[in-house]
Design a protein around this motif. Structure first.
Motif: not given
Lengths: 314, 300
Positions: B179-180, B185-187, B26-30
């Motif tokens: 940007x992050x 904005x998550x990357x 899983x990929x979360x914010x950040x």
């Protein structure tokens, strides 16, 4: 000395909180971009030349027909809406052969299509909007030409109101005939263009495909109806009976001229006889045959184009 | 909190070739790095999350939705491909306005967003020139700008520093960090360059051979080791001798004296050795692991 009236601050990145119009906006954007591409907007002079020339030719032919019609020649011999489509069809095919590859090939060559397809847009949306742009522009030019022709003939008639009353059926006919021609001009060149990323190759292939079909069909369907014969000391042309190369299949082979396929259908729409050899041959076939052939070409090209874009490797 | 991206038993086969083999992550914010060698399955994973491919098995969900089933969910995603993807005849400004609209933004707002985002990526007057005349660095900025112009929640960057010289690469990485960090904005940064990922990301998913080799925060991967690095300006050899005389296992690596398996009890001995050898101390620190070390170890 001037004093500064204010200061500028960088407020940094601002999140977008405005409306998001989703897939329909994406389709509209791609359609508008297609029309701009066809018109050559935002580019140099040359891309603007082709649509201008095509539109001018259509209008000039319409104006010419309208002028001829106002000369008082008996009505049956006048160029009319059906003849307009017969003449314009050649230019329309040439024009679509140039603009269709321009619409799709650069997107694949520069990989911009990858950016489209990761947005709320399916390959079907992409193909449909590109096709719609080509179709809409061609249809608009054909209708403008017909509108000029009808207006010119009405104004050139001795009794304009009588002319409109007697010929109003030409309006739905040229609307339907225009649909047939534009459908053809938009679909087949775009289907061919789907198989290459090179605009030039696609243009050459489409022009070749259409215009090679003209002499090839002619070779198989024509026969010398006149030949030179010695009469005393003089040579003279004498009409003779002859058998075309294709023999009994000649009327079927007549369908092979790809530039004339939509014209045969448009002639049926107008219910007008066409004096050309090919049209006479096609007229010998049941009406559903040229219509069916037209439908097969459109459906086949449309499906091929759709199928090709489902398999774009990203 | 629901994850931005979630792979559950995600499998993708190309004929007999297995690109992804039932992976879960899983990929979360950040800023998350998707790291792995060529052929590890990074690009396949990105394409599955973008909805360009359908999984052979399992699922790839973006904010709880499956993008290959619902195209609208892509409106909140951005994508910067590795390869060239810009039209050479259009200006950056014209192209971004168009792409913003293709992402669902109305025309007036698309123009405003374009002006803002081009300013943020550092494109000034050149934005009105055709893209075909841009340098590689400028083209990379435009590629990033088109991925951000519709203000996505998450942007996927595929080998974002490919083809850039060292200074251009550092500028691009700084832009990605900004940007992050500043844009919120998550990357997902897919790369095979471990240094790029290590210096930019705060989380990491490591793929290899279609499987998840490791995942976690970058700091977990680069935790401190028991290796002590002693940087002195001179008398390096004398310091090593003095350390060995006190039973400390030291060796010289270029201009750094390295003590492996250092214990807190040895710190007094080190201080005494420094005094005895008269070596001017510049820095004494525990070494952190680098991602390159991890991969080097996994190869062996």
């Amino acid at each position: 000395m001037n004093e500064s009236a204010g200061e500028i601050y960088d407020i940094g990145y601002q999140r977008y909180t405005g409306p998001r119009e989703g897939r329909m906006r994406a389709r509209k954007a791609l359609f508008t971009n297609g029309i701009r591409t066809i018109l050559g907007l935002g580019r140099g002079i040359l891309p603007k030349v082709f649509p201008t020339v095509f539109a001018s030719i259509a209008v000039l032919i319409a104006v010419n027909f309208a002028i001829v019609s106002s000369q008082g020649i008996p009505t049956d011999d006048l160029p009319d809406a059906a003849v307009f489509y017969r003449v314009v069809a050649y230019f329309m095919v040439l024009f679509s052969a140039i603009i269709a590859p321009d619409l799709v090939c650069p997107d694949r060559r520069s990989n911009v299509i990858h950016l489209y397809l990761v947005r709320p847009m399916s390959p079907t949306d992409y193909v449909a909007t590109r096709w719609l742009a080509a179709f809409a522009f061609t249809l608009a030019i054909l209708y403008i030409g017909q509108a000029v022709l009808f207006s010119g003939m009405t104004l050139g008639a001795d009794e304009p109101l009588d002319y409109v009353r007697d010929n109003w059926l030409d309006i739905p006919r040229f609307l339907l005939g225009g649909l047939v021609l534009a459908l053809y001009a938009a679909t087949i060149p775009l289907a061919v263009s789907a198989f290459t990323t090179r605009r030039g190759y696609a243009q050459a292939f489409i022009i070749g495909l259409f215009f090679i079909s003209v002499p090839v069909t002619a070779v198989f369907t024509k026969c010398e109806e006149f030949e030179e014969q010695q009469r005393g000391e003089f040579m003279e042309f004498v009409e003779v009976k002859c058998e075309p190369v294709a023999g009994t299949y000649t009327k079927w082979v007549a369908l092979g001229d790809l530039t004339r396929v939509p014209v045969h259908v448009a002639d049926l729409v107008f219910d007008k006889e066409n004096s050309s050899n090919l049209s006479r041959l096609v007229r010998e076939l049941p009406d559903f045959v040229p219509v069916g052939w037209f439908a097969i070409l459109i459906a086949g090209s449309g499906f091929t184009m759709w199928w090709r874009y489902q398999r774009i490797a990203l | 909190m629901s994850p931005l991206l979630e792979a559950k038993g995600l499998t993708k086969h190309y004929g007999d070739t297995v690109a992804l083999d039932g992976v879960d992550f899983r990929i979360d914010e950040g800023i998350t790095g998707l790291l792995g060698p060529n052929g590890a399955g990074k690009s396949t994973a990105i394409k599955l999350f973008l909805g360009l491919l359908k999984p052979t098995g399992g699922s790839a969900e973006v904010m709880g939705e499956r993008p290959y089933e619902r195209l609208e969910s892509r409106a909140r995603l951005g994508y910067m491909p590795e390869h060239e993807c810009l039209p050479p005849n259009m200006s950056a400004s014209e192209f971004l306005i168009h792409m913003a609209q293709v992402s669902g933004i109305p025309p007036a707002q698309a123009r405003t967003r374009t002006a803002d985002i081009l300013r943020h990526v550092g494109m000034d007057e050149e934005r009105y020139r055709p893209i075909g005349g841009y340098s590689t660095g400028m083209q990379q900025r435009v590629k990033l700008a088109q991925a951000l112009v519709h203000d996505p929640v998450l942007v996927m960057l595929d080998e974002a520093t490919a083809g850039l010289d060292p200074s251009g690469r550092e500028e691009m990485l700084e832009l990605i960090r900004r940007t992050g960090r500043d844009f919120g904005i998550s990357i997902v940064l897919s790369s095979h360059l471990m240094r790029d990922v290590e210096s930019t990301c705060n989380r990491l998913v490591v793929l290899e051979g279609g499987q998840v080799m490791a995942q976690g925060t970058v700091s977990e991967f680069t935790e401190e080791t028991q290796v002590l690095a002693i940087d002195v300006d001179e008398a390096h050899k004398e310091l090593v001798v003095a350390l060995k005389a006190r039973g400390v296992d030291a060796k010289l690596e270029e201009l750094t004296v390295v003590v492996e398996h250092a214990t807190t009890e040895q710190y007094d001995s080190i201080r005494e050795a420094l005094v005895e050898s008269n070596a001017p101390l510049r820095r004494l620190s525990q070494r952190r692991r680098h991602l390159t070390d991890i991969f080097r170890n996994s190869d062996q």
